[in-house]
Design an enzyme around this catalytic site. Structure first.
Site, PDB file in Angstrom:
ATOM      1  CE1 TYR A   1      -3.686  -2.385   4.933  1.00 35.27           C
ATOM      2  CE2 TYR A   1      -2.829  -0.164   4.623  1.00 35.27           C
ATOM      3  CZ  TYR A   1      -3.402  -1.310   4.106  1.00 35.27           C
ATOM      4  OH  TYR A   1      -3.687  -1.385   2.760  1.00 35.27           O
TER       5      TYR A   1
ATOM      6  CE  LYS B   1      -1.148  -4.024   3.102  1.00 33.87           C
ATOM      7  NZ  LYS B   1      -1.366  -5.270   2.319  1.00 33.87           N
TER       8      LYS B   1
ATOM      9  CB  SER C   1      -0.885   0.015   1.259  1.00 36.29           C
ATOM     10  OG  SER C   1      -1.513   1.275   1.430  1.00 36.29           O
TER      11      SER C   1
END
Length: 256
Positions: free
Chosen positions: A161, A165, A148
């Site tokens: 998150y 990533k 991401s």
């Protein structure tokens, strides 16, 4: 005159896409199947895998479904036993399944941390390691990890998150380095904002702010990640490994 082969053709390839019953995963699996690949639809629930695979087959595409919770080592072992028995090979792995808790750093307890790491890092690692074992038996393959732009620009409520990533970038480069001599390539795609469950967490004000910073002025379409994956997994991308491909409509440019 001999017709030149389409470098994006995936005919004869077997592709596993995790988290492919919806969103980016489903869109990616569809594009790979449209390019001729036999795709394995995978997520945690078998009935959902079967439903998507059936819909693909009804459209003339080659697909079957196999449930796999990538946070469970037994499920990973079962998936690769299935692939070996049914196909005897794997040419493409797209790691897309993810757990994306919407929490502040202080509200991220140890239980949630461990659960997220099991899916979003450990799962990717061992799915890739098992894929590499199989790929090197028939001359190579391609691994694509869906990360991401949050890896480059972390945001509030998405710290864990974003952290995991970012880790995928290093993981892809490590796999690319260690398995390159086996003909196995590993790359990372960094999507911007697409119509997924994660994007639903943004309110209208936040969505407007993102669009204002995105130079193309729109959110992505899930198939556009599929096209990027196709490039990286096909002969068109045969000399690309250890790379990070940003697919974000220019959002990260606008954030600079």
């Amino acid at each position: 005159m001999t017709q030149k082969k389409n470098p994006f053709d995936l005919s004869g390839k077997v592709a596993l896409v995790t988290g492919s019953t919806m969103g980016i995963g489903e869109g990616t699996a569809r594009v790979l199947a449209e390019q001729g690949a036999q795709v394995i639809i995978s997520s945690r629930k078998q009935d959902q895998c079967d439903a998507v695979a059936t819909a693909f087959r009804e459209q003339g595409l080659k697909a079957d479904g196999k449930a796999c919770h990538i946070g469970r080592m037994d499920d990973i072992a079962a998936m690769y036993a299935y692939i070996r028995e049914r196909y005897g090979r794997l040419d493409i792995l797209v790691n897309n399944a993810v757990l994306s808790p919407w929490r502040t750093i202080e509200d991220t307890d140890v239980g949630l941390f461990d659960k997220t790491v099991e899916v979003s890092l450990r799962g990717y690692w061992f799915m890739s390691a098992e894929a590499a074992k199989l790929m090197k038996t028939h001359g190579g393959g391609s691994i694509v990890n869906i990360a991401s732009v949050a890896a480059l620009h972390p945001d509030r409520m998405l710290s864990l998150y974003s952290t995991l990533k970012t880790a995928l970038i290093g993981m892809s480069r490590s796999f690319a380095y260690e398995y390159g001599h086996e003909g196995i390539r590993a790359n990372t795609i960094l999507p911007g904002v697409f119509p997924t469950k994660l994007a639903d967490a943004f309110d209208e004000k936040a969505r407007r702010k993102i669009l204002d910073k995105t130079v193309l002025g729109r959110f992505g379409k899930v198939e556009e990640i599929g096209y990027a994956v196709t490039y990286l997994c096909s002969d068109a991308g045969a000399y690309v490994t250890g790379a990070n491909l940003v697919v974000d409509g220019g959002m990260t440019i606008g954030l600079m």
